[in-house]
Write a protein that holds these residues in place. Structure first.
Motif, PDB file in Angstrom:
ATOM      1  N   ALA A 124      62.755  45.924  41.217  1.00  0.00           N
ATOM      2  CA  ALA A 124      61.695  46.782  41.763  1.00  0.00           C
ATOM      3  C   ALA A 124      60.313  46.236  41.399  1.00  0.00           C
ATOM      4  O   ALA A 124      59.407  46.205  42.242  1.00  0.00           O
ATOM      5  CB  ALA A 124      61.862  48.210  41.251  1.00  0.00           C
ATOM      6  N   PHE A 125      60.144  45.793  40.159  1.00  0.00           N
ATOM      7  CA  PHE A 125      58.866  45.237  39.727  1.00  0.00           C
ATOM      8  C   PHE A 125      58.482  44.034  40.585  1.00  0.00           C
ATOM      9  O   PHE A 125      57.347  43.928  41.066  1.00  0.00           O
ATOM     10  CB  PHE A 125      58.939  44.837  38.246  1.00  0.00           C
ATOM     11  N   PHE A 126      59.423  43.113  40.782  1.00  0.00           N
ATOM     12  CA  PHE A 126      59.125  41.922  41.582  1.00  0.00           C
ATOM     13  C   PHE A 126      58.794  42.287  43.025  1.00  0.00           C
ATOM     14  O   PHE A 126      57.912  41.687  43.641  1.00  0.00           O
ATOM     15  CB  PHE A 126      60.275  40.918  41.520  1.00  0.00           C
ATOM     16  N   LEU A 127      59.486  43.261  43.584  1.00  0.00           N
ATOM     17  CA  LEU A 127      59.198  43.689  44.955  1.00  0.00           C
ATOM     18  C   LEU A 127      57.815  44.323  45.065  1.00  0.00           C
ATOM     19  O   LEU A 127      57.075  44.060  46.025  1.00  0.00           O
ATOM     20  CB  LEU A 127      60.281  44.648  45.459  1.00  0.00           C
ATOM     21  N   GLY A 131      54.654  42.865  47.270  1.00  0.00           N
ATOM     22  CA  GLY A 131      53.895  43.696  48.207  1.00  0.00           C
ATOM     23  C   GLY A 131      52.420  43.765  47.870  1.00  0.00           C
ATOM     24  O   GLY A 131      51.557  43.660  48.753  1.00  0.00           O
ATOM     25  N   LEU A 132      52.112  43.951  46.593  1.00  0.00           N
ATOM     26  CA  LEU A 132      50.707  43.983  46.166  1.00  0.00           C
ATOM     27  C   LEU A 132      50.017  42.656  46.452  1.00  0.00           C
ATOM     28  O   LEU A 132      48.846  42.633  46.866  1.00  0.00           O
ATOM     29  CB  LEU A 132      50.608  44.303  44.670  1.00  0.00           C
ATOM     30  N   ASN A 133      50.731  41.559  46.225  1.00  0.00           N
ATOM     31  CA  ASN A 133      50.127  40.253  46.498  1.00  0.00           C
ATOM     32  C   ASN A 133      49.785  40.110  47.979  1.00  0.00           C
ATOM     33  O   ASN A 133      48.709  39.608  48.318  1.00  0.00           O
ATOM     34  CB  ASN A 133      51.031  39.112  46.057  1.00  0.00           C
ATOM     35  N   ILE A 134      50.675  40.538  48.851  1.00  0.00           N
ATOM     36  CA  ILE A 134      50.387  40.465  50.288  1.00  0.00           C
ATOM     37  C   ILE A 134      49.121  41.257  50.609  1.00  0.00           C
ATOM     38  O   ILE A 134      48.231  40.779  51.310  1.00  0.00           O
ATOM     39  CB  ILE A 134      51.579  40.981  51.125  1.00  0.00           C
ATOM     40  N   TYR A 135      49.053  42.473  50.060  1.00  0.00           N
ATOM     41  CA  TYR A 135      47.879  43.316  50.336  1.00  0.00           C
ATOM     42  C   TYR A 135      46.593  42.655  49.841  1.00  0.00           C
ATOM     43  O   TYR A 135      45.626  42.510  50.591  1.00  0.00           O
ATOM     44  CB  TYR A 135      48.041  44.700  49.698  1.00  0.00           C
ATOM     45  N   VAL A 136      46.581  42.253  48.586  1.00  0.00           N
ATOM     46  CA  VAL A 136      45.365  41.683  48.001  1.00  0.00           C
ATOM     47  C   VAL A 136      45.022  40.343  48.660  1.00  0.00           C
ATOM     48  O   VAL A 136      43.859  40.086  48.994  1.00  0.00           O
ATOM     49  CB  VAL A 136      45.497  41.524  46.465  1.00  0.00           C
ATOM     50  N   ALA A 137      46.008  39.503  48.884  1.00  0.00           N
ATOM     51  CA  ALA A 137      45.771  38.166  49.433  1.00  0.00           C
ATOM     52  C   ALA A 137      45.199  38.204  50.840  1.00  0.00           C
ATOM     53  O   ALA A 137      44.357  37.376  51.188  1.00  0.00           O
ATOM     54  CB  ALA A 137      47.062  37.352  49.413  1.00  0.00           C
ATOM     55  N   PRO A 141      38.792  39.478  49.636  1.00  0.00           N
ATOM     56  CA  PRO A 141      38.265  38.105  49.544  1.00  0.00           C
ATOM     57  C   PRO A 141      39.089  37.219  48.599  1.00  0.00           C
ATOM     58  O   PRO A 141      39.765  37.705  47.688  1.00  0.00           O
ATOM     59  CB  PRO A 141      36.851  38.302  48.994  1.00  0.00           C
ATOM     60  N   LEU A 142      38.994  35.906  48.804  1.00  0.00           N
ATOM     61  CA  LEU A 142      39.735  34.923  48.017  1.00  0.00           C
ATOM     62  C   LEU A 142      39.465  35.076  46.516  1.00  0.00           C
ATOM     63  O   LEU A 142      40.397  35.000  45.709  1.00  0.00           O
ATOM     64  CB  LEU A 142      39.395  33.502  48.477  1.00  0.00           C
ATOM     65  N   ASP A 143      38.221  35.303  46.133  1.00  0.00           N
ATOM     66  CA  ASP A 143      37.890  35.492  44.708  1.00  0.00           C
ATOM     67  C   ASP A 143      38.670  36.650  44.099  1.00  0.00           C
ATOM     68  O   ASP A 143      39.153  36.554  42.967  1.00  0.00           O
ATOM     69  CB  ASP A 143      36.393  35.756  44.517  1.00  0.00           C
ATOM     70  N   VAL A 144      38.781  37.732  44.833  1.00  0.00           N
ATOM     71  CA  VAL A 144      39.521  38.902  44.338  1.00  0.00           C
ATOM     72  C   VAL A 144      40.992  38.538  44.173  1.00  0.00           C
ATOM     73  O   VAL A 144      41.618  38.877  43.159  1.00  0.00           O
ATOM     74  CB  VAL A 144      39.344  40.107  45.288  1.00  0.00           C
ATOM     75  N   TRP A 145      41.552  37.825  45.165  1.00  0.00           N
ATOM     76  CA  TRP A 145      42.951  37.435  45.069  1.00  0.00           C
ATOM     77  C   TRP A 145      43.206  36.520  43.864  1.00  0.00           C
ATOM     78  O   TRP A 145      44.180  36.720  43.133  1.00  0.00           O
ATOM     79  CB  TRP A 145      43.434  36.736  46.345  1.00  0.00           C
TER      80      TRP A 145
END
Length: 183
Positions: A124-127, A131-137, A141-145
């Motif tokens: 669950a943690f990895f999933l 998902g969070l990475n997709i949202y942020v990325a 902006p790139l700096d935030v990611w």
């Protein structure tokens, strides 16, 4: 020592991103991850599957990022690594060879139910991280990611590791207490 070695490529990536750009940082990440694996092997005579998978993903997606001059590939790498870890844990558990139990089971004795709960919690943690990475990325902006990748996901992983350790310890303590009370 080994855990510190695991963070060096990430630190190099972050510093070079701040000093140069995503492409220089990505090239350095590929090189640093390769060096990390070599040093790990020389020091411990063993390289974990997780390190090899991470290196392959860094090399493939990092290489595409550099050659195609498109930072979307390195962003997807993070998500795919987390998905591979989630799938790997799921498959290992379903076939009866829990990867987490395999890593920790030599030092720690726990009931199968606890190993299963720990495994599913990490899945669950990895999933969630994927998902969070997709949202942020792809929404910010790139700096935030980059900051999220380096500090957010690192802090989340360390925090979840600590929570897992406390959970495991609670169940170890119960087993030890039961064993002592039956003597």
């Amino acid at each position: 020592m080994k855990q510190l070695l695991d963070f060096i490529p990430l630190i190099i990536f972050f510093v070079l991103y701040k000093m140069q750009d995503i492409y220089v940082a990505t090239g350095a990440l590929i090189a640093a991850t390769a060096v990390q694996i070599i040093i790990t092997y020389l020091m411990f005579k063993k390289v974990e599957k997780m390190q090899v998978i991470t290196f392959l993903m860094v090399a493939i997606f990092g290489g595409m990022t550099i050659f195609l001059h498109d930072d979307n590939f390195i962003k997807w790498k993070v998500t795919l690594v987390y998905l591979i870890f989630a799938i790997g844990l799921t498959v290992s558990h379903v076939i009866g060879k829990s990867a987490i139990k395999g890593m920790l089971g030599k030092e720690i004795t726990l009931p199968e139910l606890i190993w299963a709960r720990v495994t599913w919690a990490w899945v669950a943690f990895f999933l969630v991280c994927a998902g969070l990475n997709i949202y942020v990325a792809f929404s910010l902006p790139l700096d935030v990611w980059v900051n999220f990748k380096v500090f957010g996901l690192l802090a989340a992983t360390l925090g979840f590791t600590l929570i897992t350790g406390v959970y495991i310890y609670q169940h170890m303590a119960k087993e030890d207490a039961e064993a002592k009370s039956s003597e």
